[in-house]
Write a protein that holds these residues in place. Structure first.
Motif, PDB file in Angstrom:
ATOM      1  N   LEU A  25       0.837  -1.200   0.000  1.00 38.30           N
ATOM      2  CA  LEU A  25       0.000   0.000   0.000  1.00 38.30           C
ATOM      3  C   LEU A  25       0.873   1.252   0.000  1.00 38.30           C
ATOM      4  CD1 LEU A  25      -2.682  -1.160   2.602  1.00 38.30           C
ATOM      5  CD2 LEU A  25      -2.878  -1.167   0.105  1.00 38.30           C
ATOM      6  N   ILE A 358       3.051   0.350   4.303  1.00 40.64           N
ATOM      7  CA  ILE A 358       2.517   1.694   4.128  1.00 40.64           C
ATOM      8  C   ILE A 358       3.675   2.683   4.256  1.00 40.64           C
ATOM      9  CG2 ILE A 358       0.256   1.045   5.071  1.00 40.64           C
ATOM     10  CD1 ILE A 358       1.104   2.769   7.581  1.00 40.64           C
ATOM     11  N   ALA A 380      -1.679   5.201   3.294  1.00 38.94           N
ATOM     12  CA  ALA A 380      -1.930   4.005   2.495  1.00 38.94           C
ATOM     13  C   ALA A 380      -2.348   4.457   1.105  1.00 38.94           C
ATOM     14  CB  ALA A 380      -3.026   3.152   3.124  1.00 38.94           C
ATOM     15  N   LEU A 394      -5.416  -4.105   6.176  1.00 38.78           N
ATOM     16  CA  LEU A 394      -4.935  -2.856   6.765  1.00 38.78           C
ATOM     17  C   LEU A 394      -5.776  -2.477   7.979  1.00 38.78           C
ATOM     18  CD1 LEU A 394      -3.316  -0.161   6.793  1.00 38.78           C
ATOM     19  CD2 LEU A 394      -5.024   0.734   5.188  1.00 38.78           C
TER      20      LEU A 394
END
Length: 409
Positions: A25, A358, A380, A394
């Motif tokens: 992400l 992330i 993200a 997530l």
């Protein structure tokens, strides 16, 4: 859009990180590369590695055709009027610096104004700071609305007849804000200024038509749009590029060299000194083919869906703050946030332990962090290969992180 079929084109996604399936992400920092791009680079180095333009042998001709063919693909991708307006560079940063050091140095003087915004990436702040210092010009900022968007009334208030350059990102790498570049360009032109667009977060995710935008310059990077690192594009209207002096000298950009004076090649090569980024350009061309086959409209639509899904799910977590426009239709495919009492770096570390990648930090946007009244944030960012399941992972990771730090403290 068949996301599972798309994911199979990205071999890096088929791995475990810390014993968990990878959830990537962080595409706003750099995207992953499909097999077609990897293979294009492999084929160049294995089959026709050679310098371009200079040789008449077979490998040199194939390399030149691949390099210049990529330029034409870029031209069509952004709908430039001519391939002469497409300059290959290392990336968005180099492109904006080139504009500042060439066009800016020759056209900005003491008393003039340069206009940007608080949301800009450092690469679209520092070159203008340095130009203002060198010339005595004033660097002005369009204020942001409370939700991190721009008001055209504020743009009209900030841009004046003394403004020579307006330089604004098309999409914010932190807030996800999609700026009204076409309307801002019109305001800039009404005041006699040129419009520079940082397109690093736009070109990978949506259709870009530089003629429709009517911008004077547009810059973007290949590595954020499924292409290789080290390659990017500076688009400029031919009238500006013809009048500008190159900032890098030698090699490919030379026409004639005398003992005291030299002349430059015509566009686009006068801005591509030295051996150019041949493999990178060929890889970028392959990335454009890949994105075009899927369709930029489909990619943008899908990323809006992912952003809306992520905001809905993440908003259910107590103590989580999301920055930027609340309406998902007004933002690109990323969500920047903070979790109460958890530093973004700690948050990213815990998520990484579960295989979730992330970004954490100031995202090369320290003035924006100050405006948000934070030192750093977590982000993200999504691309065509992400799924709702990635977002679910997530969200579960965020809940787990919150519980862990609640127990610790």
């Amino acid at each position: 859009m068949n996301v599972e079929e798309i994911r199979r084109q990205f071999p890096i996604l088929d791995q475990e990180v810390n014993g968990q399936p990878l959830v990537y992400l962080d595409s706003a920092a750099t995207s992953q590369k499909p097999l077609s791009v990897i293979q294009a680079l492999d084929e160049y180095y294995k089959g026709y590695n050679s310098n371009v333009h200079r040789g008449v042998h077979t490998l040199g001709t194939r390399a030149t055709d691949g390099y210049e063919g990529a330029r034409e693909k870029v031209r069509k991708f952004i709908n430039a009027a001519s391939s002469e307006e497409v300059i290959f560079m290392r990336g968005t940063t180099t492109a904006i610096n080139t504009i500042a050091q060439s066009y800016g140095q020759d056209n900005v003087k003491e008393g003039d104004e340069i206009v940007i915004t608080h949301m800009e990436h450092h690469s679209n702040i520092i070159p203008w700071q340095q130009l203002a210092k060198r010339t005595g010009a004033t660097l002005k900022y369009v204020p942001l609305q409370e939700d991190g968007t721009l008001s055209l009334d504020d743009v009209r208030e900030t841009v004046t007849s003394n403004t020579k350059i307006v330089s604004i990102m098309m999409v914010s790498n932190v807030l996800g804000t999609m700026n009204p570049i076409k309307e801002i360009t019109q305001i800039a032109h009404e005041n006699g200024a040129v419009m520079v667009v940082d397109g690093a977060q736009a070109a990978p995710h949506m259709k870009v038509d530089v003629q429709d935008l009517d911008c004077d310059f547009f810059a973007f990077s290949g590595h954020k749009m499924a292409g290789p690192t080290g390659i990017g594009v500076l688009y400029g209207k031919k009238k500006h590029l013809n009048a500008m002096e190159p900032v890098e000298f030698g090699g490919e950009m030379i026409d004639f060299v005398g003992l005291q004076e030299s002349t430059w090649k015509e566009l686009p090569w006068k801005f591509e000194g030295g051996t150019p980024i041949i493999a990178g350009a060929i890889g970028l061309g392959a990335a454009i083919d890949f994105l075009n086959e899927i369709g930029l409209d489909e990619i943008e639509k899908y990323e809006h869906h992912l952003a809306a899904y992520a905001m809905e799910k993440m908003s259910e977590i107590d103590g989580l703050t999301i920055y930027g426009p609340k309406d998902p239709s007004k933002r690109a495919g990323l969500v920047t946030f903070n979790l109460d009492d958890v530093h973004p770096h700690d948050l990213a570390t815990v998520l990484d332990a579960d295989g979730i990648a992330i970004r954490a930090g100031h995202h090369c946007a320290q003035p924006l962090m100050k405006w948000l009244n934070v030192s750093s944030t977590a982000r993200a960012s999504f691309y065509l290969y992400n799924t709702e399941e990635d977002i679910d992972r997530l969200v579960s990771g965020l809940v787990k992180t919150k519980e862990y730090f609640s127990d610790v403290f």
